[in-house]
Design an enzyme around this catalytic site. Structure first.
Site: not given
Ligand code: GAR
Length: 192
Positions: A14, A16, A90, A104, A106
């Site tokens: 979490g 982000n 989703v 989203n 990525h």
């Molecule tokens: C992020 O790097 C995001 O881009 C990725 O998960 C991470 C979550 O980090 N998402 C994916 O890979 C979706 N396919 P966080 O929990 O520290 O925000």
């Protein structure tokens, strides 16, 4: 004036989500209404609590209960959904409720290194294995498929000699933290 309310969907750490919550804490027209997370142990729930944002646990079975999820989203008056490290697909009924209102992030330059099984460190390992000399982030609309929706924003970073999935992930995370909050704002405020 009533603020535009966003729900953050997340599955893990979490970082982000935290950046987004902090960015909108004192915003004039947008606010983070809640976090919805699908794994009990997800640290994002603790980050939300520390920042005073309500967090709701909805696992895969919970998402199958359409009426409850619709009631939650309506009850929270959610206008936009932001996927910030959300690893479930989703469900279609949510996509239909929020057409062009789900974003989203990525951790690669889509269409490269996206699709089924491409999340977290697997994405960065795939970039390293491919020999690509650059990676980055993609922020896109969510449609009914995985990682295929219209691209709203991309930013690049180099892949360096000696990179591991972890060092590349750190560089990509830094781009995510720098750009995701303002890209959400630019997107929402540019819509009629
Ligand atoms: C992020 O790097 C995001 O881009 C990725 O998960 C991470 C979550 O980090 N998402 C994916 O890979 C979706 N396919 P966080 O929990 O520290 O925000």
């Amino acid at each position: 004036m009533k603020k535009i309310r966003i729900a953050i969907f997340a599955s893990g750490n979490g970082t982000n989500a935290q950046r987004i919550i902090e960015y909108y804490a004192h915003h004039a027209s947008i606010e983070v209404a809640c976090v919805i997370y699908n794994r009990r142990e997800a640290f994002v729930a603790q980050r939300a609590a520390a920042l005073g944002v309500e967090a709701f646990y909805v696992n895969r079975a919970g998402f199958a209960d359409q009426e409850s999820v619709k009631a939650l989203l309506h009850g929270q008056h959610i206008d936009y959904i932001i996927l910030a490290g959300f690893l479930l697909q989703v469900p279609d009924y949510i996509i239909n409720m929020y057409e062009a209102r789900i974003l989203n992030i990525h951790p690669s330059l889509l269409p490269r290194h996206g699709g089924l099984g491409m999340y977290g460190s697997r994405v960065h390992q795939s970039v390293l294995d491919s020999g690509d000399t650059k990676s980055g982030i993609t922020i896109h609309l969510v449609d009914g498929q995985l990682d295929t929706g219209a691209i709203v924003f991309q930013a690049e970073c180099p892949v360096l000699d000696g990179d591991t999935a972890d060092t590349l992930a750190d560089r990509v995370h830094e781009l995510e933290h720098r750009h995701f909050p303002h890209v959400i704002e630019d997107y929402i405020l540019s819509r009629p």
